[in-house]
Scaffold this active site. Structure first.
Site, PDB file in Angstrom:
ATOM      1  N   CYS A 278       3.517 -10.999  -7.519  1.00 31.94           N
ATOM      2  CA  CYS A 278       3.806  -9.909  -6.237  1.00 31.94           C
ATOM      3  C   CYS A 278       3.276  -9.872  -4.826  1.00 31.94           C
ATOM      4  O   CYS A 278       3.332  -8.817  -4.418  1.00 31.94           O
ATOM      5  CB  CYS A 278       3.138  -8.472  -7.014  1.00 31.94           C
TER       6      CYS A 278
ATOM      7  N   HIS B 143      -1.334  -1.468  -2.218  1.00 34.09           N
ATOM      8  CA  HIS B 143      -0.382  -3.001  -2.701  1.00 34.09           C
ATOM      9  C   HIS B 143      -0.104  -1.247  -3.686  1.00 34.09           C
ATOM     10  O   HIS B 143       1.031  -0.812  -3.910  1.00 34.09           O
ATOM     11  CB  HIS B 143      -1.445  -3.849  -3.810  1.00 34.09           C
TER      12      HIS B 143
ATOM     13  N   GLU C 259      -8.761  -1.143  -6.514  1.00 40.57           N
ATOM     14  CA  GLU C 259      -7.511  -1.535  -5.450  1.00 40.57           C
ATOM     15  C   GLU C 259      -8.301  -0.809  -3.812  1.00 40.57           C
ATOM     16  O   GLU C 259      -8.581  -0.996  -2.931  1.00 40.57           O
ATOM     17  CB  GLU C 259      -6.179  -1.204  -4.756  1.00 40.57           C
TER      18      GLU C 259
ATOM     19  N   LYS D  29       5.767   2.437  -2.549  1.00 49.64           N
ATOM     20  CA  LYS D  29       5.935   1.980  -3.883  1.00 49.64           C
ATOM     21  C   LYS D  29       6.279   3.700  -4.542  1.00 49.64           C
ATOM     22  O   LYS D  29       6.970   3.420  -5.853  1.00 49.64           O
ATOM     23  CB  LYS D  29       4.907   1.287  -4.227  1.00 49.64           C
TER      24      LYS D  29
ATOM     25  N   HIS E 221       7.929  -0.595  -6.982  1.00 53.26           N
ATOM     26  CA  HIS E 221       6.975  -2.051  -7.275  1.00 53.26           C
ATOM     27  C   HIS E 221       8.608  -3.264  -7.364  1.00 53.26           C
ATOM     28  O   HIS E 221       9.712  -3.600  -8.000  1.00 53.26           O
ATOM     29  CB  HIS E 221       6.224  -2.492  -8.428  1.00 53.26           C
TER      30      HIS E 221
ATOM     31  N   PHE F  30      -0.253 -11.375 -10.163  1.00 48.05           N
ATOM     32  CA  PHE F  30      -0.738 -11.605 -10.664  1.00 48.05           C
ATOM     33  C   PHE F  30      -0.900 -12.975 -11.398  1.00 48.05           C
ATOM     34  O   PHE F  30      -0.207 -13.256 -10.844  1.00 48.05           O
ATOM     35  CB  PHE F  30       0.681 -11.316 -12.223  1.00 48.05           C
TER      36      PHE F  30
END
Lengths: 414, 79
Positions: free
Chosen positions: A165, A305, A316, A337, A342, A401
């Site tokens: 991502c 994010h 975050e 988002k 996402h 990830f």
């Protein structure tokens, strides 16, 4: 051409659940519109998550013949549409750059997942001999970069960066370095994703990463809200034209923003879970600020994010506080988002464009669906409405990830 | 029901994305109809599919024109 090392943005292009142009995307973000609805791109049978941010009204035959289109996965189609918009805005559609000095890094988190799933079905049902010769080229995640170079004749540096991502974010950052190093004058950079397919959705759902608020799609992506329950999968593409300041000025291109910082780090923690203390995330943010030589206090806006998973948003928040100190409480942070879902490897492209638009128009998008504060998430998330403020420096942050962290810092056009 | 020759021409139009008028017996797949190496493999696979046959690689390599493909298929299915 001499290169001061300064890199600017001269073009942007979007394919997104909010619309298939920068204008439609930005208008949707400011209006707080949701691009999320019932998932129809693939079968939802047996799936725990049946909602998504889908691209709509997209017609690839506006760009390619039917035969050409058939040879490419939808992630390449989205990349081409976004890149075409960006190249046109930059005024490079009819030349304007030496082809060997123009490169491409337009990446994808997973590549042609729908095509791969179809091929595996063919393999299992009909045998290896029935696999199309397109099986491999249609699937590989570097094909957006390859195809764009062919389409635009850009024969400079060409590669793809696969960091889940954070793919688009790293692509933009690495493309800036190519220009700084003198490898190219112009780079197309960003990400594209079209992974709304049974095998991907089922896999993410098994990880408990996806929202299951299936009966209320528009409110399912709720970053930083206490009742968030996972991310909403989405698709799309976000592509920039990056250019050395000298090259842009020499051809009198309109400069949309400057890229002044790019920070990277690895979590070195877990294959999917973020480090709960956000040490890696904080480090990439600090690195971006240090590269630009700016202090935390100088930031006007952060596009987080903000995936809407319980773990990411808590981590975050901790990372922002660790990286920015007390200033973290004063700097508005929003997650777009909440409206797009996402878009995985495309997220960093779309969200960089949100930052650049904020710099150009002096308004920041909000975080929609923010209703109930979470004690672990206690920053200013710009709840539920856009906000007009002076925007001079905007930070975009994405994590993938594998523990890949990336931050990009954009400054208002010089 | 279309004749085997008509079915071959239809497959070529579809696979190679060309106009029916371009597809004459003399048309060469690569030179005249713009096929590349992937197209030629796909085309042979589509013919195998349509006519329920398997075309060995050494035979497939000899099929360079529309007429050759039609003749090959007619030999297999008759007609």
């Amino acid at each position: 051409m001499t290169c001061s090392g300064r890199v600017v943005v001269t073009g942007m292009g979007v394919v997104s659940p909010l619309g298939n142009s920068v204008g439609a995307f930005w208008e949707g973000l400011l209006a707080g519109r949701s691009g999320i609805g019932p998932l129809t791109r693939c079968s939802t049978e047996g799936q725990r998550c049946r909602i998504a941010g889908q691209v709509r009204d997209f017609d690839i035959t506006a760009y390619l013949s039917e035969k050409e289109a058939r040879r490419l996965d939808p992630f390449c189609h989205y990349a081409l549409a976004a890149a075409t918009e960006a190249v046109r805005q930059a005024g490079l559609a009819g030349g304007g750059v030496v082809p060997e000095r123009a490169g491409v890094i337009v990446s994808s988190g997973v590549g042609g997942l729908a095509s791969m799933q179809d091929s595996v079905r063919t393999l299992l049902e009909r045998g290896a001999g029935r696999l199309s010769p397109l099986t491999v080229p249609i699937m590989i995640a570097d094909m957006a970069s390859g195809m764009l170079s062919i389409h635009f004749g850009f024969s400079g540096p060409n590669l793809a960066v696969v960091t889940a991502c954070a793919s688009a974010t790293h692509s933009i950052g690495e493309a800036c370095w190519m220009i700084r190093r003198g490898d190219a004058d112009v780079m197309l950079a960003g990400g594209s994703e079209a992974g709304l397919v049974e095998v991907g959705l089922g896999g993410f759902a098994s990880m408990k990463a996806l929202s299951t608020r299936n009966d209320d799609p528009e409110h399912a992506s709720r970053p930083f809200d206490r009742d968030r329950d996972g991310f909403v999968p989405a698709e799309g593409a976000g592509v920039l034209v990056l250019e050395s300041l000298e090259h842009a000025r020499a051809r009198q291109a309109e400069i949309l923003a400057e890229v002044v910082g790019y920070g990277l780090s690895g979590d070195a923690y877990h294959i999917t879970a973020p480090d709960p203390e956000g040490r890696g995330a904080a480090r990439c943010i600090r690195n971006a600020l240090a590269q630009a030589g700016v202090a935390a206090e100088d930031l006007s806006y952060i596009n987080a994010h903000g995936t809407s998973t319980p773990l990411n948003d808590r981590m975050e928040t901790a990372a922002l506080k660790s990286a920015l100190g007390p200033a973290a409480y004063r700097i508005p942070v929003s997650s777009t988002k909440s409206m797009t879902g996402h878009a995985l490897g495309a997220a960093g492209g779309l969200e960089s464009i949100a930052c650049i638009q904020a710099l150009r128009q002096q308004v920041i998008p909000g975080t929609m669906n923010y209703e109930t504060p979470d004690p672990d998430c206690d920053l200013d998330y710009v709840p539920n409405a856009c906000r007009q403020i002076p925007v001079g420096l905007a930070l975009n942050v994405n994590f993938g990830f594998g523990g890949h962290n990336a931050a990009l810092l954009f400054r208002k056009a010089p | 029901m279309s004749s085997p020759a008509e079915r071959v021409r239809e497959i070529i139009v579809e696979q190679l994305g060309v106009n029916a008028e371009q597809v004459t017996d003399e048309s060469k797949f690569v030179e005249d109809l713009g096929a590349d190496s992937l197209d030629t493999v796909e085309l042979v696979m589509a013919l195998e599919e349509e006519f329920g046959t398997e075309i060995p690689d050494e035979e497939a390599e000899k099929l360079t024109t529309v007429g050759e493909a039609i003749a090959y298929v007619q030999k297999i299915v008759g007609g």
